[in-house]
Design a protein around this motif. Structure first.
Motif, mmCIF file in Angstrom:
data_model
loop_
_atom_site.group_PDB
_atom_site.id
_atom_site.type_symbol
_atom_site.label_atom_id
_atom_site.label_comp_id
_atom_site.label_asym_id
_atom_site.label_seq_id
_atom_site.Cartn_x
_atom_site.Cartn_y
_atom_site.Cartn_z
ATOM 1 N N ARG A 170 -11.089 -4.517 -3.492
ATOM 2 C CA ARG A 170 -11.528 -5.526 -4.478
ATOM 3 C C ARG A 170 -10.955 -6.892 -4.129
ATOM 4 N N VAL A 171 -11.721 -7.915 -4.404
ATOM 5 C CA VAL A 171 -11.292 -9.278 -4.101
ATOM 6 C C VAL A 171 -11.201 -10.102 -5.385
ATOM 7 N N TRP A 172 -10.048 -10.760 -5.579
ATOM 8 C CA TRP A 172 -9.826 -11.587 -6.760
ATOM 9 C C TRP A 172 -9.622 -13.044 -6.363
ATOM 10 N N LEU B 100 -3.032 3.710 -10.222
ATOM 11 C CA LEU B 100 -2.965 2.264 -10.426
ATOM 12 C C LEU B 100 -3.415 1.512 -9.181
ATOM 13 N N PHE B 101 -3.856 0.275 -9.396
ATOM 14 C CA PHE B 101 -4.154 -0.563 -8.234
ATOM 15 C C PHE B 101 -2.949 -1.439 -7.921
ATOM 16 N N VAL B 102 -2.874 -1.903 -6.676
ATOM 17 C CA VAL B 102 -1.883 -2.902 -6.307
ATOM 18 C C VAL B 102 -2.641 -4.129 -5.816
ATOM 19 N N SER B 103 -2.190 -5.293 -6.298
ATOM 20 C CA SER B 103 -2.869 -6.541 -5.981
ATOM 21 C C SER B 103 -1.969 -7.369 -5.075
ATOM 22 N N CYS C 138 0.838 -1.207 0.000
ATOM 23 C CA CYS C 138 0.000 0.000 0.000
ATOM 24 C C CYS C 138 0.872 1.255 0.000
ATOM 25 N N ARG C 139 1.939 1.221 0.784
ATOM 26 C CA ARG C 139 2.858 2.359 0.833
ATOM 27 C C ARG C 139 3.461 2.598 -0.561
ATOM 28 N N ASP C 140 3.918 1.513 -1.211
ATOM 29 C CA ASP C 140 4.514 1.655 -2.540
ATOM 30 C C ASP C 140 3.501 2.191 -3.558
ATOM 31 N N ALA C 141 2.287 1.657 -3.514
ATOM 32 C CA ALA C 141 1.266 2.101 -4.474
ATOM 33 C C ALA C 141 0.953 3.586 -4.277
ATOM 34 N N HIS D 156 -10.294 1.313 -3.110
ATOM 35 C CA HIS D 156 -10.529 0.632 -4.393
ATOM 36 C C HIS D 156 -9.222 0.396 -5.154
ATOM 37 N N ARG D 157 -8.128 1.021 -4.683
ATOM 38 C CA ARG D 157 -6.835 0.785 -5.338
ATOM 39 C C ARG D 157 -6.088 -0.393 -4.733
#
Ligand code: C2E
Ligand code: MG
Ligand code: MG
Ligand code: MG
Length: 286
Positions: A179-181, A116-119, A100-103, A148-149
């Protein structure tokens, strides 16, 4: 008699191999404890593109362990050690916080680009522990990243056992905007039935299907069916492990939404990812 001797030797051999495996496991567990604090663990980021127009939308965070003697240890090995020993409950939250910090930094370094999102991969044990919603909330508040990211990736095995509990956790995450993948989709036996009960935003088609779509009619049929089914349920599809242009083009024809893979970009260190943000085109199309 001979069979008996052979059997005995076989058992002895088996025991030795088993002992070696156990020893290695114990050794790695000891080494992994404290690896984060010693700076041996880091995150690599693999770009994820929208297939329709090759636009960079986000990245998957993948944990890397560089051991001082062993060098790079494969995640398939050390994640398993972390999962079985319970260390993942320490490392998992650190990964979430760092990702999260990097994103949030990606945004700062390229404020004009699309956010951008981070997964982030989350293990079965992290989901079971019940701490996940709190870990996620803390990572978001520390970094200031919009919910949402952040995407979390779970495999179907994470649902095994207390499915109601898993379902509640995921519901809670989604209610907060995360979001959940479903990761490695298609490799489990119950993929389709899970989708009816488990609240997810998308599925990631396992690379073992993508690998053969050009040559194996069954894998292509399954991939096409997964895409159609996911879309009819209103969820997004990511293809994993895209290694060449032909696969990418075929996935586009079949309506796949997003893709990642060596052909589009390898997992890379944060600095390289920051460079990529300056001209975010897939390596093979650059
Ligand atoms: P995954 O989540 O399915 O991640 C995708 C894997 O596919 C990564 O392997 C990635 O490097 C690899 N990959 C990417 N593009 C290609 C391609 O074109 N071809 C092929 N053959 N492979 C490709 P990696 O980094 O070795 O990670 C393996 C697994 O370890 C991950 O599978 C994930 O389940 C687990 N893992 C990695 N980082 C973490 C983490 O921070 N937490 C947890 N719980 N698990 C993690
Ligand atoms: Mg994953
Ligand atoms: Mg996967
Ligand atoms: Mg996998």
């Amino acid at each position: 008699y001979q069979a008996k001797v052979a059997g005995k030797n076989c058992a002895r051999y088996y025991n030795r191999v088993m002992n070696q495996a156990v020893e290695r496991h114990v050794y790695l567990e000891g080494e992994l404890r404290g690896a984060w604090d010693r700076g041996e663990l880091s995150l690599a980021y693999q770009p994820i593109y929208r297939v329709a127009d090759n636009v960079l939308l986000g990245a998957e965070a993948l944990l890397r362990w560089t051991h001082p003697d062993l060098g790079l240890v494969a995640p398939a090995i050390f994640i398993d050690v972390a999962e079985q020993s319970g260390l993942i409950e320490v490392i998992g939250p650190l990964v979430l916080t760092a990702a999260c910090r990097d994103a949030a930094l990606w945004r700062q370094s390229s404020p004009e680009a699309e956010p951008l999102f981070v997964s982030v991969n989350v293990s079965p044990r992290q989901l079971r522990s019940g701490d996940l919603p709190r870990n996620v909330a803390e990572s978001l508040s520390h970094s200031g990243l919009a919910p949402h990211r952040l995407h979390v990736e779970l495999t179907e095995t994470a649902m095994i056992g207390d499915e109601a509990h898993a379902s509640r956790m995921l519901q809670q995450l989604r209610a907060s905007g995360v979001r959940v993948w479903l990761d490695d989709f298609g490799t489990g036996f119950s993929g389709l039935s899970h989708l009816r009960r488990v609240p997810v935003d998308g599925v990631k088609i396992d690379h073992s299907f993508v690998a053969d779509i050009l040559h194996d009619a069954d894998d292509l049929a399954l991939t096409t069916a997964i895409i159609a089914m996911a879309h009819s349920l209103g969820i997004t599809v990511v293809a994993e492990g895209v290694e060449n242009e032909a696969q990418y083009t075929l996935l586009r024809d079949r309506g796949c939404d997003l893709a990642q893979g060596f052909w589009l970009g390898h997992p890379m260190a944060m600095d390289d990812f920051l460079d990529l943000l300056k001209s975010p085109v897939p390596v093979s199309l650059a």
